[in-house]
Each structure stands twice: as C-alpha cells, then as structure tokens.
Design a protein around this motif. Structure first.
Motif, PDB file in Angstrom:
ATOM      1  N   TRP A   7       4.620   0.259  -6.203  1.00 39.61           N
ATOM      2  CA  TRP A   7       3.233  -0.461  -6.082  1.00 39.61           C
ATOM      3  C   TRP A   7       2.190   0.613  -5.735  1.00 39.61           C
ATOM      4  CZ3 TRP A   7       1.595  -4.520  -8.191  1.00 39.61           C
ATOM      5  CH2 TRP A   7       2.323  -5.560  -8.309  1.00 39.61           C
ATOM      6  N   ALA A   8       2.332   1.615  -4.723  1.00 43.01           N
ATOM      7  CA  ALA A   8       1.497   2.466  -4.228  1.00 43.01           C
ATOM      8  C   ALA A   8       1.311   3.324  -5.494  1.00 43.01           C
ATOM      9  CB  ALA A   8       2.169   3.373  -3.299  1.00 43.01           C
ATOM     10  N   ARG A   9       2.310   3.786  -6.586  1.00 39.58           N
ATOM     11  CA  ARG A   9       1.984   4.745  -7.388  1.00 39.58           C
ATOM     12  C   ARG A   9       1.268   4.069  -8.482  1.00 39.58           C
ATOM     13  NH1 ARG A   9       5.035   8.857  -9.511  1.00 39.58           N
ATOM     14  NH2 ARG A   9       3.787   9.971 -11.212  1.00 39.58           N
ATOM     15  N   LEU A  10       1.453   2.487  -8.987  1.00 33.03           N
ATOM     16  CA  LEU A  10       0.604   1.873  -9.810  1.00 33.03           C
ATOM     17  C   LEU A  10      -0.710   1.776  -9.392  1.00 33.03           C
ATOM     18  CD1 LEU A  10       3.323  -1.002 -10.705  1.00 33.03           C
ATOM     19  CD2 LEU A  10       2.531   0.885 -12.206  1.00 33.03           C
ATOM     20  N   LEU A  11      -0.928   1.756  -8.033  1.00 30.02           N
ATOM     21  CA  LEU A  11      -2.132   1.505  -7.627  1.00 30.02           C
ATOM     22  C   LEU A  11      -3.071   2.705  -7.476  1.00 30.02           C
ATOM     23  CD1 LEU A  11      -1.658  -1.198  -4.828  1.00 30.02           C
ATOM     24  CD2 LEU A  11      -2.790  -1.583  -6.864  1.00 30.02           C
ATOM     25  N   GLY A  12      -2.348   3.986  -7.558  1.00 32.03           N
ATOM     26  CA  GLY A  12      -3.098   5.297  -7.339  1.00 32.03           C
ATOM     27  C   GLY A  12      -3.562   5.702  -5.971  1.00 32.03           C
ATOM     28  N   VAL A  13      -2.881   5.060  -5.013  1.00 34.33           N
ATOM     29  CA  VAL A  13      -3.268   5.275  -3.489  1.00 34.33           C
ATOM     30  C   VAL A  13      -2.108   5.991  -2.941  1.00 34.33           C
ATOM     31  CG1 VAL A  13      -4.434   3.025  -3.156  1.00 34.33           C
ATOM     32  CG2 VAL A  13      -2.094   3.287  -2.707  1.00 34.33           C
ATOM     33  N   GLU A  14      -2.627   7.075  -1.761  1.00 41.23           N
ATOM     34  CA  GLU A  14      -2.042   7.958  -1.356  1.00 41.23           C
ATOM     35  C   GLU A  14      -2.229   7.759   0.446  1.00 41.23           C
ATOM     36  OE1 GLU A  14      -3.408  11.805  -2.501  1.00 41.23           O
ATOM     37  OE2 GLU A  14      -2.347  11.563  -4.403  1.00 41.23           O
ATOM     38  N   ARG A  15      -1.151   8.258   0.979  1.00 42.96           N
ATOM     39  CA  ARG A  15      -0.989   8.034   2.499  1.00 42.96           C
ATOM     40  C   ARG A  15      -1.441   6.471   2.991  1.00 42.96           C
ATOM     41  NH1 ARG A  15      -4.351  12.242   0.912  1.00 42.96           N
ATOM     42  NH2 ARG A  15      -6.256  10.999   1.463  1.00 42.96           N
ATOM     43  N   THR A  16      -0.849   5.722   1.951  1.00 46.82           N
ATOM     44  CA  THR A  16      -1.094   4.253   2.303  1.00 46.82           C
ATOM     45  C   THR A  16       0.311   3.351   2.387  1.00 46.82           C
ATOM     46  OG1 THR A  16      -3.144   4.376   1.239  1.00 46.82           O
ATOM     47  CG2 THR A  16      -2.307   2.221   1.371  1.00 46.82           C
ATOM     48  N   VAL A  17       0.286   2.560   2.992  1.00 46.14           N
ATOM     49  CA  VAL A  17       1.590   1.500   3.353  1.00 46.14           C
ATOM     50  C   VAL A  17       1.265   0.424   2.620  1.00 46.14           C
ATOM     51  CG1 VAL A  17       3.483   0.493   4.735  1.00 46.14           C
ATOM     52  CG2 VAL A  17       2.148   2.839   5.300  1.00 46.14           C
ATOM     53  N   VAL A  18       2.014  -0.133   1.537  1.00 42.78           N
ATOM     54  CA  VAL A  18       1.830  -1.318   0.833  1.00 42.78           C
ATOM     55  C   VAL A  18       2.866  -2.403   1.674  1.00 42.78           C
ATOM     56  CG1 VAL A  18       2.105  -2.802  -1.212  1.00 42.78           C
ATOM     57  CG2 VAL A  18       1.664  -0.322  -1.229  1.00 42.78           C
ATOM     58  N   GLY A  19       1.999  -3.711   2.184  1.00 40.59           N
ATOM     59  CA  GLY A  19       2.627  -4.326   2.802  1.00 40.59           C
ATOM     60  C   GLY A  19       2.944  -5.776   2.238  1.00 40.59           C
ATOM     61  N   GLY A  20       2.392  -6.068   1.082  1.00 37.71           N
ATOM     62  CA  GLY A  20       2.901  -7.039   0.548  1.00 37.71           C
ATOM     63  C   GLY A  20       1.865  -7.363  -0.683  1.00 37.71           C
ATOM     64  N   VAL A  21       2.494  -8.313  -1.606  1.00 35.26           N
ATOM     65  CA  VAL A  21       1.603  -8.587  -2.926  1.00 35.26           C
ATOM     66  C   VAL A  21       1.551  -9.988  -2.959  1.00 35.26           C
ATOM     67  CG1 VAL A  21       1.488  -8.166  -5.416  1.00 35.26           C
ATOM     68  CG2 VAL A  21       2.471  -6.480  -4.028  1.00 35.26           C
ATOM     69  N   ALA A  27      -6.077 -13.202  -9.879  1.00 38.23           N
ATOM     70  CA  ALA A  27      -6.607 -11.820  -9.367  1.00 38.23           C
ATOM     71  C   ALA A  27      -5.009 -11.488  -8.429  1.00 38.23           C
ATOM     72  CB  ALA A  27      -7.778 -11.596  -8.455  1.00 38.23           C
ATOM     73  N   LEU A  28      -4.913 -10.374  -8.372  1.00 39.67           N
ATOM     74  CA  LEU A  28      -3.698  -9.767  -7.639  1.00 39.67           C
ATOM     75  C   LEU A  28      -4.301  -9.073  -6.361  1.00 39.67           C
ATOM     76  CD1 LEU A  28      -0.659  -8.947  -7.828  1.00 39.67           C
ATOM     77  CD2 LEU A  28      -1.332  -6.693  -8.707  1.00 39.67           C
ATOM     78  N   VAL A  29      -3.772  -9.473  -5.105  1.00 35.24           N
ATOM     79  CA  VAL A  29      -4.192  -9.133  -4.129  1.00 35.24           C
ATOM     80  C   VAL A  29      -3.132  -8.392  -3.438  1.00 35.24           C
ATOM     81  CG1 VAL A  29      -5.052  -9.785  -1.652  1.00 35.24           C
ATOM     82  CG2 VAL A  29      -5.700 -11.145  -3.954  1.00 35.24           C
ATOM     83  N   VAL A  30      -3.256  -6.943  -2.946  1.00 38.13           N
ATOM     84  CA  VAL A  30      -2.382  -6.285  -2.470  1.00 38.13           C
ATOM     85  C   VAL A  30      -2.711  -6.015  -0.915  1.00 38.13           C
ATOM     86  CG1 VAL A  30      -0.991  -4.130  -2.582  1.00 38.13           C
ATOM     87  CG2 VAL A  30      -1.767  -5.226  -4.740  1.00 38.13           C
ATOM     88  N   VAL A  31      -1.785  -6.280   0.048  1.00 36.40           N
ATOM     89  CA  VAL A  31      -2.200  -5.980   1.262  1.00 36.40           C
ATOM     90  C   VAL A  31      -1.544  -4.516   1.729  1.00 36.40           C
ATOM     91  CG1 VAL A  31      -1.542  -6.868   3.777  1.00 36.40           C
ATOM     92  CG2 VAL A  31      -1.928  -8.496   2.020  1.00 36.40           C
ATOM     93  N   VAL A  32      -2.586  -3.848   2.209  1.00 36.01           N
ATOM     94  CA  VAL A  32      -2.105  -2.379   2.518  1.00 36.01           C
ATOM     95  C   VAL A  32      -2.688  -2.147   3.966  1.00 36.01           C
ATOM     96  CG1 VAL A  32      -2.547  -1.494   0.218  1.00 36.01           C
ATOM     97  CG2 VAL A  32      -4.445  -1.667   1.568  1.00 36.01           C
ATOM     98  N   ARG A  33      -2.075  -0.763   4.239  1.00 37.41           N
ATOM     99  CA  ARG A  33      -2.678  -0.284   5.513  1.00 37.41           C
ATOM    100  C   ARG A  33      -2.742   1.150   5.731  1.00 37.41           C
ATOM    101  NH1 ARG A  33       2.334  -2.209   7.106  1.00 37.41           N
ATOM    102  NH2 ARG A  33       3.780  -0.443   8.004  1.00 37.41           N
ATOM    103  N   PRO A  34      -3.446   1.771   6.362  1.00 38.06           N
ATOM    104  CA  PRO A  34      -3.394   3.050   6.161  1.00 38.06           C
ATOM    105  C   PRO A  34      -2.026   3.991   7.000  1.00 38.06           C
ATOM    106  CG  PRO A  34      -5.270   2.536   7.024  1.00 38.06           C
ATOM    107  CD  PRO A  34      -4.703   1.381   7.152  1.00 38.06           C
ATOM    108  N   PRO A  93      -7.835   5.720   3.425  1.00 36.12           N
ATOM    109  CA  PRO A  93      -7.423   6.761   2.433  1.00 36.12           C
ATOM    110  C   PRO A  93      -7.752   6.341   0.861  1.00 36.12           C
ATOM    111  CG  PRO A  93      -5.535   5.844   3.353  1.00 36.12           C
ATOM    112  CD  PRO A  93      -6.623   5.093   4.195  1.00 36.12           C
ATOM    113  N   TRP A  94      -7.882   5.043   0.787  1.00 34.51           N
ATOM    114  CA  TRP A  94      -8.054   4.610  -0.575  1.00 34.51           C
ATOM    115  C   TRP A  94      -9.423   4.489  -0.870  1.00 34.51           C
ATOM    116  CZ3 TRP A  94      -5.534   1.612   3.171  1.00 34.51           C
ATOM    117  CH2 TRP A  94      -6.241   0.439   3.693  1.00 34.51           C
ATOM    118  N   ALA A  95     -10.471   4.641  -0.267  1.00 28.81           N
ATOM    119  CA  ALA A  95     -11.826   4.184  -0.518  1.00 28.81           C
ATOM    120  C   ALA A  95     -12.702   5.208   0.351  1.00 28.81           C
ATOM    121  CB  ALA A  95     -12.170   2.921  -0.316  1.00 28.81           C
ATOM    122  N   ARG A  96     -14.001   5.384  -0.249  1.00 34.21           N
ATOM    123  CA  ARG A  96     -15.026   6.205   0.346  1.00 34.21           C
ATOM    124  C   ARG A  96     -15.736   5.201   1.488  1.00 34.21           C
ATOM    125  NH1 ARG A  96     -15.117   7.682  -5.193  1.00 34.21           N
ATOM    126  NH2 ARG A  96     -14.905  10.014  -5.342  1.00 34.21           N
TER     127      ARG A  96
END
Length: 412
Positions: A7-21, A27-34, A93-96
């Motif tokens: 999921w992290a690879r599909l979303l193109g996020v780094e240094r991020t923990v995927v907690g749930g989908v 829409a698809l909502v992905v719960v994340v945290r740094p 880490p995933w946004a400005r």
C-alpha cells in the motif's frame, strides 16, 4: 506486513506507516501516520520540536487516484511549538506544509500544467483550475528554496511582456548563459527592476558583466545605478525595429497627404505597400519588387526612408569595425534626409550608441529573452489566461526556470 508495504508503494509515500484502508463510499481512504523519525517536526523548517496539542483532529489529503477511484490519506494533525515559527501544524512526510494534497499529487499537477492545457489538467486530476494555481505557487516556491537561481549570474537579459489585456505587464530576467528564466514579477517600471537587484545583492550585482535590454529608460537607469561594472547592450533587432517604425510613420504621412489631395489610387497603393517596405529585399516576391520599384520612381521621400532603414539594417550585420564606422555616419545621413521620423531616430541612436556598440562587440542580443517571452505567451494562451500574475509566474518558472519536478516515481 507485506500488504502494508504494498500500500505504501502504491500510494508513493515514504517514511510513512499505513494503519488501515477503508473502501467506504466512492473513494478510498487510507489511514496513515508518520514514521517515528518524522514525528514532532515543524511544518515549515522541519526541525524536531516539542508537542503543543492535538490540533483539530483528523485531516485528509487528496492523493493520486488508484485506477478510477479517488484516494485520500487520513491522519491526525497535531501541532508543535517551534522556536522560530511558533505554534504550527506538525510536518508530514507525504505532503507539503499547509497543503490539502499529497506531494506526489502536486508534482504530477505541476508536470501536467507545464505540458497540457488548463482543461486537460482539471479534467484529468479532477480539481478546479484555481487549485492548480495554488499548487503551482507552492511547488515553485519549494523548488526555488532548494537552490540559488541568482548564483553565478554574469550575462542577463531584462525585458517586459504583456500577459493580459489592459497592458498588464511582467518584468522578466533571463540568464543568457543557461537560457533559463531566473526571475519575474508584475510591473514594468524602475521599482520593479530595483526589486530584482535588491534580491541579487550588492556583491552579485558587481559581478554582472553584460545586461541586454530593448532601450527602455526604466531599465537603463536602474542598471547604471545598481551594476557599475556591467555593460548595457542594446539588442540590434530593436534598433532595426525602431527604423521600421520610423519608416511606417513616413508611409502613413505620405498616405495621408495623398488621401487629402484626392489621389485615391495612390493612397490605396501606399496602404498596401506596407509589407514590401517592411520585408528584407531578399525575401520580396516579384510583385513586391515591382511595387518597390514603382515607389522609387513616384515617391522619393518614402523611398529615401526605405533606403535609410536598409542601410541601418545592413550596417548592423557587417563585421565589427565596419559596423561601428557606419553607425557613426548613419545619424548624419538620417538628419540630412529632413524626414522628422528619421531625424528623431538619429537622435535616439546617437543617445544609445555605446549600448549598440557593446552589443555588436560582445555579440549579445535579446534573442534568448524574446524566446522566453514567446513561451510565456504560449503558456498563458494554452491556459486561456490566469486569474493572477503570480500563478502565471509560478508556472513560467516551473516550465522555463528548470524547476519542473519529474512525474511521481520517476527520476527524470
């Protein structure tokens, strides 16, 4: 665990923990945290700071679509207390900072805006054009903060460009060595040019060697004031353009005289002779050559103006020594013609002789600057206009200033 990495690879996020989908709704909502190394950092300077409070709770960022489904990242947005910036929302880490979109989403929008039309970007990314403008401004600001565009500036070109009806202009500065747009701002006056040299700084102003311009006094005066070591170069193309404008003024005067005298056929012929007088002799068609020969026989003042224009154009194409010698003599010839438009042009060229001679000596023209101006007009036309000059400047810096980010997931 493998599913989380996928999921992290599909979303193109780094240094991020995927907690749930969550697949709820459309829409698809992905719960994340740094990741733990990215927590409690200032959103502006990204320094690690003590926590302040929990902020306003959960927050969403629009991510790139997965197939045909919209995707959002959802996370808590606590606030931290930074010594420099005060209480701000913690960095992720995933946004400005202070953005509603992920970094990869904004990079793709910026790349598409440099290559596509406004409608294509809005339709493909499913966002409003105003949002595209805000994204471009943020991406351009971040990219410019990563390097110094004013470093090693030696030869620059300064010009203005009208970007909207009503004579709304931008002042642009181009690096002749790289051909990149280094700075742009709304306005076309001394105050605007001084803003650029204020940013450049006194030390780097002293390092500027050549400045090309179109003879505008509001550029010349500020360059002489701020760049004491620079030689101002007046583009020969603009000198010929002045002569062409003087020739057209003579043509209009002769046309008006023929019209007032009731010479309808002659007035009609003079009105249609504009292009054979403007074009270079080697590009004239047989019909235009015949029309020019007729003018030489029937209208001495107009043909004299044409010869003066051609003499000046040819003089600027000769080797340096011959060009400078003819440039010294040409104003006297123009004054003896007793054509008011060319007498005025002779005074103008005499006043700018040193700048014209510098352009011929160093071989510097305003061609790169005019090329950048043309591409800025193309950007504005392709977008069907901009609501603010800042959005146009941001997109121009991205497309023409070497700031355009690569597409997400690609290095170049």
């Amino acid at each position: 665990m493998r599913g989380v990495r996928v999921w992290a690879r599909l979303l193109g996020v780094e240094r991020t923990v995927v907690g749930g989908v969550d697949f709820g709704g459309d829409a698809l909502v992905v719960v994340v945290r740094p990741g733990w190394r990215e927590r409690r950092r200032c959103g502006v300077c990204r320094r690690r700071c003590p926590g302040y409070d929990g902020g306003e709770g959960w927050r969403r960022w629009r991510a790139l679509d997965l197939g045909t489904t919209r995707c959002y990242l959802e996370a808590l947005a606590p606030r931290v207390s930074c010594r420099r910036h005060g209480v701000v929302v913690a960095a992720v880490p995933w946004a400005r900072h202070d953005s509603r979109f992920t970094r990869s989403f904004e990079d793709q929008v910026a790349w598409l805006a440099c290559e596509c039309s406004r409608r294509a970007v809005s339709e493909l990314m499913r966002i409003a054009w105003l949002s595209v403008g805000r994204i471009l401004t943020g991406v351009a600001a971040e990219k410019r903060a990563g390097f110094d565009p004013f470093d090693h500036l030696r030869r620059i070109g300064i010009d203005e460009i009208s970007h909207r009806k009503g004579h709304r202009c931008l002042t642009v500065v181009v690096d002749h060595d790289s051909g990149l747009l280094v700075w742009a701002a709304p306005g076309r006056d001394r105050k605007t040019v001084r803003r650029f040299f204020d940013l450049l700084g006194e030390e780097r102003c002293a390092g500027v060697e050549l400045v090309s311009a179109d003879g505008a006094p509001w550029i010349e005066e500020v360059v002489a004031e701020r760049c004491p070591n620079a030689s101002l170069c007046l583009d020969p193309f603009h000198v010929v353009q002045w002569a062409t404008a003087a020739l057209d003024e003579v043509r209009r005067e002769v046309w008006n005289q023929a019209r007032r005298a009731g010479q309808t056929a002659e007035a009609k012929a003079l009105k249609g002779a504009r292009f054979c007088l403007w074009k270079n002799p080697e590009h004239l068609t047989s019909r235009q050559q015949a029309r020019l020969a007729e003018i030489a026989q029937t209208n001495e003042p107009l043909f004299r103006a044409y010869l003066l224009k051609e003499q000046l154009r040819q003089a600027l194409k000769l080797p340096l020594a011959q060009a400078l010698a003819l440039l010294e003599c040409w104003p006297a010839w123009a004054r003896r013609s007793r054509l008011p438009a060319f007498v005025k042009l002779a005074q103008q060229i005499a006043a700018h002789r040193s700048a014209i001679a510098a352009a011929l000596s160093f071989g510097l023209s305003n061609a790169r600057t005019e090329s950048v101006n043309t591409r800025i007009r193309l950007i504005a036309r392709r977008a069907f206009g901009f609501h603010s000059p800042q959005a146009l400047i941001a997109l121009s810096l991205l497309a023409l200033g070497g700031l355009c980010p690569p597409l997400p997931g690609r290095n170049g």
